[in-house]
Structures are given as C-alpha cells and as structure tokens.
Design an enzyme around this catalytic site. Sequence first.
Site, PDB file in Angstrom:
ATOM      1  N   TRP A 185       0.871  -1.174   0.000  1.00 33.34           N
ATOM      2  CA  TRP A 185       0.000   0.000   0.000  1.00 33.34           C
ATOM      3  C   TRP A 185       0.907   1.222   0.000  1.00 33.34           C
ATOM      4  O   TRP A 185       1.800   1.326   0.840  1.00 33.34           O
ATOM      5  CB  TRP A 185      -0.915   0.038   1.237  1.00 33.34           C
ATOM      6  CG  TRP A 185      -1.587   1.374   1.344  1.00 33.34           C
ATOM      7  CD1 TRP A 185      -2.578   1.843   0.543  1.00 33.34           C
ATOM      8  CD2 TRP A 185      -1.266   2.435   2.269  1.00 33.34           C
ATOM      9  NE1 TRP A 185      -2.906   3.136   0.908  1.00 33.34           N
ATOM     10  CE2 TRP A 185      -2.119   3.520   1.954  1.00 33.34           C
ATOM     11  CE3 TRP A 185      -0.354   2.574   3.314  1.00 33.34           C
ATOM     12  CZ2 TRP A 185      -2.086   4.732   2.658  1.00 33.34           C
ATOM     13  CZ3 TRP A 185      -0.313   3.774   4.016  1.00 33.34           C
ATOM     14  CH2 TRP A 185      -1.175   4.838   3.679  1.00 33.34           C
ATOM     15  N   GLU A 224      -3.102  -2.888  -2.326  1.00 33.82           N
ATOM     16  CA  GLU A 224      -4.227  -2.281  -1.600  1.00 33.82           C
ATOM     17  C   GLU A 224      -4.542  -0.879  -2.101  1.00 33.82           C
ATOM     18  O   GLU A 224      -3.686   0.008  -2.109  1.00 33.82           O
ATOM     19  CB  GLU A 224      -3.869  -2.218  -0.107  1.00 33.82           C
ATOM     20  CG  GLU A 224      -4.938  -1.571   0.758  1.00 33.82           C
ATOM     21  CD  GLU A 224      -4.535  -1.502   2.232  1.00 33.82           C
ATOM     22  OE1 GLU A 224      -3.373  -1.841   2.562  1.00 33.82           O
ATOM     23  OE2 GLU A 224      -5.374  -1.098   3.050  1.00 33.82           O
ATOM     24  N   LYS A 226      -7.118   2.708  -2.084  1.00 38.77           N
ATOM     25  CA  LYS A 226      -7.711   3.583  -1.076  1.00 38.77           C
ATOM     26  C   LYS A 226      -8.509   4.671  -1.783  1.00 38.77           C
ATOM     27  O   LYS A 226      -8.253   4.969  -2.948  1.00 38.77           O
ATOM     28  CB  LYS A 226      -6.576   4.193  -0.256  1.00 38.77           C
ATOM     29  CG  LYS A 226      -7.015   4.909   0.991  1.00 38.77           C
ATOM     30  CD  LYS A 226      -5.847   5.194   1.910  1.00 38.77           C
ATOM     31  CE  LYS A 226      -6.343   5.848   3.183  1.00 38.77           C
ATOM     32  NZ  LYS A 226      -5.311   6.006   4.183  1.00 38.77           N
ATOM     33  N   ASP A 257      -9.494  -3.278   1.750  1.00 39.34           N
ATOM     34  CA  ASP A 257      -9.572  -2.721   3.102  1.00 39.34           C
ATOM     35  C   ASP A 257     -10.978  -2.159   3.241  1.00 39.34           C
ATOM     36  O   ASP A 257     -11.399  -1.299   2.452  1.00 39.34           O
ATOM     37  CB  ASP A 257      -8.507  -1.621   3.276  1.00 39.34           C
ATOM     38  CG  ASP A 257      -8.480  -1.070   4.691  1.00 39.34           C
ATOM     39  OD1 ASP A 257      -9.564  -0.741   5.218  1.00 39.34           O
ATOM     40  OD2 ASP A 257      -7.391  -0.928   5.264  1.00 39.34           O
ATOM     41  N   HIS A 260     -11.710   1.537   2.954  1.00 39.76           N
ATOM     42  CA  HIS A 260     -11.192   2.285   1.805  1.00 39.76           C
ATOM     43  C   HIS A 260     -12.168   2.443   0.657  1.00 39.76           C
ATOM     44  O   HIS A 260     -11.762   2.501  -0.499  1.00 39.76           O
ATOM     45  CB  HIS A 260      -9.924   1.599   1.286  1.00 39.76           C
ATOM     46  CG  HIS A 260      -8.754   1.772   2.208  1.00 39.76           C
ATOM     47  ND1 HIS A 260      -7.488   1.398   1.883  1.00 39.76           N
ATOM     48  CD2 HIS A 260      -8.679   2.314   3.452  1.00 39.76           C
ATOM     49  CE1 HIS A 260      -6.664   1.669   2.883  1.00 39.76           C
ATOM     50  NE2 HIS A 260      -7.365   2.227   3.852  1.00 39.76           N
ATOM     51  N   HIS A 284      -8.389  -6.348   4.652  1.00 37.04           N
ATOM     52  CA  HIS A 284      -8.027  -5.566   5.818  1.00 37.04           C
ATOM     53  C   HIS A 284      -9.353  -5.213   6.463  1.00 37.04           C
ATOM     54  O   HIS A 284     -10.031  -4.281   6.028  1.00 37.04           O
ATOM     55  CB  HIS A 284      -7.277  -4.283   5.428  1.00 37.04           C
ATOM     56  CG  HIS A 284      -5.817  -4.493   5.219  1.00 37.04           C
ATOM     57  ND1 HIS A 284      -4.934  -3.463   5.012  1.00 37.04           N
ATOM     58  CD2 HIS A 284      -5.081  -5.631   5.217  1.00 37.04           C
ATOM     59  CE1 HIS A 284      -3.713  -3.967   4.890  1.00 37.04           C
ATOM     60  NE2 HIS A 284      -3.780  -5.269   4.989  1.00 37.04           N
ATOM     61  N   ASP A 292     -12.124   8.697   9.139  1.00 36.01           N
ATOM     62  CA  ASP A 292     -11.193   7.683   9.617  1.00 36.01           C
ATOM     63  C   ASP A 292     -11.534   6.306   9.057  1.00 36.01           C
ATOM     64  O   ASP A 292     -12.668   5.841   9.201  1.00 36.01           O
ATOM     65  CB  ASP A 292     -11.229   7.633  11.149  1.00 36.01           C
ATOM     66  CG  ASP A 292     -10.299   6.552  11.684  1.00 36.01           C
ATOM     67  OD1 ASP A 292      -9.207   6.378  11.107  1.00 36.01           O
ATOM     68  OD2 ASP A 292     -10.666   5.877  12.658  1.00 36.01           O
ATOM     69  N   ASP A 294     -10.098   3.561  10.058  1.00 39.28           N
ATOM     70  CA  ASP A 294      -9.477   2.551  10.912  1.00 39.28           C
ATOM     71  C   ASP A 294     -10.039   2.432  12.328  1.00 39.28           C
ATOM     72  O   ASP A 294      -9.291   2.187  13.266  1.00 39.28           O
ATOM     73  CB  ASP A 294      -7.967   2.819  10.973  1.00 39.28           C
ATOM     74  CG  ASP A 294      -7.333   2.746   9.599  1.00 39.28           C
ATOM     75  OD1 ASP A 294      -7.311   1.654   9.024  1.00 39.28           O
ATOM     76  OD2 ASP A 294      -6.894   3.794   9.088  1.00 39.28           O
ATOM     77  N   ASP A 324      -7.025  -4.508  10.145  1.00 40.13           N
ATOM     78  CA  ASP A 324      -6.312  -3.233  10.000  1.00 40.13           C
ATOM     79  C   ASP A 324      -7.098  -2.099  10.641  1.00 40.13           C
ATOM     80  O   ASP A 324      -7.898  -1.445   9.983  1.00 40.13           O
ATOM     81  CB  ASP A 324      -6.050  -2.928   8.515  1.00 40.13           C
ATOM     82  CG  ASP A 324      -5.202  -1.671   8.349  1.00 40.13           C
ATOM     83  OD1 ASP A 324      -4.635  -1.195   9.357  1.00 40.13           O
ATOM     84  OD2 ASP A 324      -5.106  -1.151   7.210  1.00 40.13           O
TER      85      ASP A 324
HETATM   86  C1  RNT Z   1      -3.799   2.733   5.103  1.00 41.85           C
HETATM   87  C2  RNT Z   1      -3.867   1.300   4.760  1.00 41.85           C
HETATM   88  C3  RNT Z   1      -2.719   0.468   5.206  1.00 41.85           C
HETATM   89  C4  RNT Z   1      -2.248   0.835   6.577  1.00 41.85           C
HETATM   90  C5  RNT Z   1      -1.202  -0.089   7.118  1.00 41.85           C
HETATM   91  C6  RNT Z   1      -0.520   0.485   8.316  1.00 41.85           C
HETATM   92  O1  RNT Z   1      -4.933   3.409   4.862  1.00 41.85           O
HETATM   93  O2  RNT Z   1      -5.045   0.749   5.229  1.00 41.85           O
HETATM   94  O3  RNT Z   1      -3.038  -0.871   5.100  1.00 41.85           O
HETATM   95  O4  RNT Z   1      -3.293   0.882   7.484  1.00 41.85           O
HETATM   96  O5  RNT Z   1      -0.344  -0.426   6.124  1.00 41.85           O
HETATM   97 ZN    ZN Z   2      -5.303  -1.362   5.122  1.00 39.64          ZN
END
Ligand code: RNT
Ligand code: ZN
Length: 416
Positions: A185, A224, A226, A257, A260, A284, A292, A294, A324
Amino acid sequence: MNAKQIEQSYEIARQRYAELDIDTDKALDTLQKVQLSLHCWQTDDVTGFESTDSLSGGIQATGNYPGKARNIDEVRADLLKVCSMLGGSHRINLHEIYGEFDNEKIDRDEVSIKHFQGWIDWAKANGLTLDFNSTSFSHPKSGDLSLSNPDKGIRDFWIEHTKRCRAIADEMGRQLDDQCIMNLWVHDGQKEMTVNRMLYRSILKDSLDEIYKTEYHHMKDCLESKVFGIGLEAFTVGSNDFYLGYCAKNNKIVTLDTGHFHPTEVVGDKVASVLLFCPEIMLHVSRPIRWDSDHVTIMDDSTLELCMEITRCNALDRVHIGLDYFDASINRIGAYVVGARATQKSILRGLLEPVAKLSELELSNRNFQKLALMEEAKAMPFGDVWNMFCLRNNVPAGADFIAEVEKYETEVTSKR
Ligand code: RNT
Ligand code: ZN
C-alpha cells in the site's frame, strides 16, 4: 462463564441448527482453521522502530491511552497476550518499520532479512507464521508521491525498498515453511485537483512492473487501494480501479480494506467479482467512520455481509483475513481483541447461515420465504455456538476476556 452452562446451551443450539440442516460441529471445525492475520501496528499506533516518531502518509492514530508498546519485546508480549484470547492459530502481520534495527540507522533501501531474523525465530518458537508490508509512510522521502514520483531518485529509492521487502517476505515464508503474504500500500496522492493523473498512474504501473520482475516461491503479493488519505483528499494514484486492473492483468492478490471505499459501497459485494478475475483476496477488516478508515472492527452489518459473502461463495481458501485498525484512545489490547473476535464471530455467523435452503428458495423465486428465513436466522442461538468455540479452545468465553485485559493492564501495560 461456566463450562457446564456453555455445554448445555450448546447442546440446545446444536439441535436448533440441525433443524435447519446446519452442523454446528462442522462449523466450529471450519472456524478453527480460519487464520487471522494480526496487524502488529495496533500495539503501538503504527509507530514502529525507526527513529522517526510522527506518522505520515495520510493515516492517523488518535488518542493517547497509556500503555502503548515501546519496543519489540513489548509488541511481542502484547501479540501473544492477544493470541491467548483468540481461538484458533493465527498469523502476525509485520510492517517494515518493525524490524530490529538495534539503534542503527538503516534506511528503507538498506533493509534486509537480518533485521527480521528475530521475528522469524520468535514466530517459529510460538507456532506462528508471518505476513509482511513494505512501508512508504513516515519517512523523509515519503512526500506525497513514492512509487509514482516523477523524480527518478525518489522513485528508485522506493522501488529498491519494495524489492527488498519482497525478498524478506520470501525468506520469512521459506523459513516458516509457509507462503508469506506481502501487502503493498502506498499513500501516493494529491491534496488538490490533479491534472497529471495519467502520468502518476503510468509511473506507478511501471514501478510495479519493475518490482514484480523477480518471481518468488514462498511469498505472495497483494496490492491495496484507497479512496483518499488525510491531506491527500483530491486524488489517490492507487485507486480501486487501478489495482483491480493491475491485479487482474498480472494475477496478483487484491487487498480490500473495508475502510477504503465510499460510505455506501458494500465491500462484501466485491468478493465474487474479484474472485472471478483475480486469484485471491486479502482483506483488511476495519471500520470506517467519517474521515477515519481505521476504527476498531465490530460485528456490524458490513462486517457480517463481508464474512457471509465469503462463506456463501465457499471461498475461505481464497480469502485471507487480515485486520487493519488502530485505536489509541482505549486499551489497545482490548481494542485488538474486540476487533479480532468480532471478525471470528462474523465468520461463524456465515458458517451457521442456512445457505443451501436460502439458495433453493431464491432459485425457485420463493422470495418471501427467503426473506423470512434470513430474518429468523438472525434470532438463532449463535452466541452459544461461539461460546463453545471459546471453551474448546480454552480461551475466555463471552465477556470473560474483559477481566483478562484488565488484569494485563494492571500487571503490564499500566507500568509502561
Ligand atoms: C492505510 C492502509 C494500510 C495501513 C497499514 C498500516 O490506509 O489501510 O493498510 O493501514 O499499512
Ligand atoms: Zn489497510
């Protein structure tokens, strides 16, 4: 929770599920084999062990709850504590910035297997396997563009870094007799309206082609995408379309993810489409809220839909389940376990779904009946099956892990 109670409740649940032709013991055996790839970075808010201390690259961990891991030994102790509260056996997902650099200044284009030998030995000693990530963020050369940078010097630096990471991942897999999955990523993007989209994307494509020239046998690559990063809101070079195309063409694993995508996109819906054109999926699992991507994973509709789609597609062998999220505002071990157990629970919900019956109803256009059965399935005693999973694995059942986390806080993390 008391074992006798769990056993009695399980017996009733087993019979109820059997009425729907679902074998709960079989579901538990399957769940037992599902490995999670546990992201080491929840233990220390994505800090790692280089001397840089500020997180860049469009990601941010908010909060300053005490007890964050300050060195590799603490990260490892925390990871083992987390594993002790999870049934099944799992993988540890490392980022390059978690190498053992021993206070030496090892730049990202100088990293090698010797910085990860300690991790491999530790994994072996604890019956764990490893996954890996190259790290484009939190570095003086990160800027807004890394692998897609028109400046050849900067781009080559990141190409070299990523190539080295693949070699490290391969060696991890070789020594652990495993396939190490390496995620790529990069944060590359722009804050403002971008006119050179084609340029940056074609540079990224060329950089990837260069990176993937070497073939390895003990590692697999995943990429990955985003939607946007913080401070890079207008444009992301590695968008979903970009990597879907790249992975489909080059037979690479797509990383999805769950944080994302646009808020109304259903990530579960992507599983079947991706699996028809790409070999495998890496997940993820996360939880997006506003800006956010995460927040700590919970058993919400989108996690359930994702996990149930995997089991409906019978694709547990083609989908790798990584976590993640990073929350620095609450007990980090607690956050870790909540998200990991929520993911396992969601998979179990998928394994306990009366898919055969639902499929039959759908194919014969008995749509009211399908809807009704789906609704009833929600009220089945899934929690009793989950508790049996915990009991069989000798890990805390129900809410018992809360006291475990509190004990670890009193004895370990609060003293940091
Ligand atoms: C970031 C991505 C990525 C990170 C990690 C730390 O938006 O999700 O995967 O969270 O690599
Ligand atoms: Zn991620």
